[in-house]
Scaffold this motif. Sequence first.
Motif, PDB file in Angstrom:
ATOM      1  N   THR A   1       3.665   5.701 -10.880  1.00  0.00           N
ATOM      2  CA  THR A   1       4.622   4.600 -10.896  1.00  0.00           C
ATOM      3  C   THR A   1       5.349   4.609 -12.237  1.00  0.00           C
ATOM      4  OG1 THR A   1       3.151   2.912 -11.835  1.00  0.00           O
ATOM      5  CG2 THR A   1       3.072   3.235  -9.453  1.00  0.00           C
TER       6      THR A   1
ATOM      7  N   CYS B   1       1.492   7.922  -3.072  1.00  0.00           N
ATOM      8  CA  CYS B   1       2.142   7.795  -4.372  1.00  0.00           C
ATOM      9  C   CYS B   1       1.177   8.153  -5.498  1.00  0.00           C
ATOM     10  CB  CYS B   1       2.647   6.369  -4.559  1.00  0.00           C
ATOM     11  SG  CYS B   1       3.544   6.097  -6.084  1.00  0.00           S
ATOM     12  N   LYS B   2       1.599   9.070  -6.404  1.00  0.00           N
ATOM     13  CA  LYS B   2       0.734   9.505  -7.498  1.00  0.00           C
ATOM     14  C   LYS B   2       1.184   8.992  -8.864  1.00  0.00           C
ATOM     15  CE  LYS B   2      -1.337  13.591  -5.441  1.00  0.00           C
ATOM     16  NZ  LYS B   2      -1.725  15.001  -5.659  1.00  0.00           N
TER      17      LYS B   2
ATOM     18  N   VAL C   1      -2.449  -5.268  -4.125  1.00  0.00           N
ATOM     19  CA  VAL C   1      -1.819  -3.965  -4.321  1.00  0.00           C
ATOM     20  C   VAL C   1      -2.880  -2.885  -4.165  1.00  0.00           C
ATOM     21  CG1 VAL C   1      -0.693  -2.437  -5.991  1.00  0.00           C
ATOM     22  CG2 VAL C   1      -0.032  -4.842  -5.850  1.00  0.00           C
ATOM     23  N   ASN C   2      -2.570  -1.906  -3.318  1.00  0.00           N
ATOM     24  CA  ASN C   2      -3.493  -0.795  -3.074  1.00  0.00           C
ATOM     25  C   ASN C   2      -2.749   0.518  -3.306  1.00  0.00           C
ATOM     26  OD1 ASN C   2      -5.613   0.846  -2.251  1.00  0.00           O
ATOM     27  ND2 ASN C   2      -5.090   0.667  -0.092  1.00  0.00           N
ATOM     28  N   LEU C   3      -3.123   1.237  -4.347  1.00  0.00           N
ATOM     29  CA  LEU C   3      -2.513   2.523  -4.680  1.00  0.00           C
ATOM     30  C   LEU C   3      -3.644   3.546  -4.772  1.00  0.00           C
ATOM     31  CD1 LEU C   3      -0.067   1.282  -7.471  1.00  0.00           C
ATOM     32  CD2 LEU C   3       0.410   1.540  -5.033  1.00  0.00           C
TER      33      LEU C   3
ATOM     34  N   LEU D   1      -6.967   0.559  -7.838  1.00  0.00           N
ATOM     35  CA  LEU D   1      -6.431   1.755  -8.501  1.00  0.00           C
ATOM     36  C   LEU D   1      -7.585   2.726  -8.769  1.00  0.00           C
ATOM     37  CD1 LEU D   1      -4.205  -0.100 -11.132  1.00  0.00           C
ATOM     38  CD2 LEU D   1      -3.395   0.970  -9.025  1.00  0.00           C
TER      39      LEU D   1
ATOM     40  N   VAL E   1      -2.732   7.008  -6.871  1.00  0.00           N
ATOM     41  CA  VAL E   1      -1.965   6.972  -8.113  1.00  0.00           C
ATOM     42  C   VAL E   1      -2.846   7.401  -9.280  1.00  0.00           C
ATOM     43  CG1 VAL E   1      -0.908   5.439  -9.812  1.00  0.00           C
ATOM     44  CG2 VAL E   1      -0.244   5.285  -7.437  1.00  0.00           C
TER      45      VAL E   1
ATOM     46  N   THR F   1       0.857  -1.182   0.000  1.00  0.00           N
ATOM     47  CA  THR F   1       0.000   0.000   0.000  1.00  0.00           C
ATOM     48  C   THR F   1       0.894   1.233   0.000  1.00  0.00           C
ATOM     49  OG1 THR F   1      -1.793  -1.086   1.211  1.00  0.00           O
ATOM     50  CG2 THR F   1      -1.747   1.314   1.261  1.00  0.00           C
ATOM     51  N   LEU F   2       0.685   2.109  -0.971  1.00  0.00           N
ATOM     52  CA  LEU F   2       1.431   3.362  -1.052  1.00  0.00           C
ATOM     53  C   LEU F   2       0.409   4.491  -1.009  1.00  0.00           C
ATOM     54  CD1 LEU F   2       4.019   2.425  -3.837  1.00  0.00           C
ATOM     55  CD2 LEU F   2       4.299   2.293  -1.359  1.00  0.00           C
TER      56      LEU F   2
END
Length: 255
Positions: free
Chosen positions: A70, A67-68, A84-86, A108, A89, A63-64
Amino acid sequence: MLTKRVDNSQLFLYNSFYKGTIVEGLPMKLELKDGMTRALTDNELKVAQENFLCTSKKLTSITLGDCKETKKGFLVFARGVRKVNLPVVEKIGDNFMAGCEALTTISLPKVASIGSGFNAYSSHMVELFLPEVIEIGDDFLVSNSELKILHLPKVKKVGDEMFGASNTMLTETGLEKVFMPELVEIGSRALRYEWNLTEVFLPKLEKVKSDFLGGCRNLEKVDLSSLMTAGFGFMTGAPRLSRLGINNPLFVRKV
């Protein structure tokens, strides 16, 4: 604790990798150190640089929170990652999570742009919903063998080779339904040889290129209400088709 492996002679340890020094563009291999945590949470990282945690074997979830973006190679071949958890982003670079065989869940919610090779050659994700994506590059979800439902409510443009086989090695996938109500442009050889595909909803698509929906032998329902031009090989080999929505005279030619 993470290990940044620059070469065989240098090891640098940080409490969290991005609390340390970032060297833009430096080729590197990142992996969780043996015995360390299997989850990574970081609410300070703004941009995940190239090859972020690529080939990680121990990591299972990430998890980020801040973060905007990658860059290219995010978690490529991180074979243990399942979730995965963004949450914030907005832009994803090429080869995002390609070859992540264990991946089951991607969140996402704010991503608008996706590069080429997104999650290609993965096998355990069953459903994908990307609510804000507008543009997608080539090789999107190529050979993603177990995905059944794909929902992209705002996407307008998709590149070549979407989902289907990207070469002569045809890989049977589980895709059953595709919903892209705002799509207006799609590349060549998209959604071909999807043998389990039964329903496609693309009401705003006006032109398709070669081999679009070719070889989809179990296709039953297709909404292409706005379609006017189709390339050679359009929807060939669909013996079970029972409902086809095309409201305009269709011109089939080389495109």
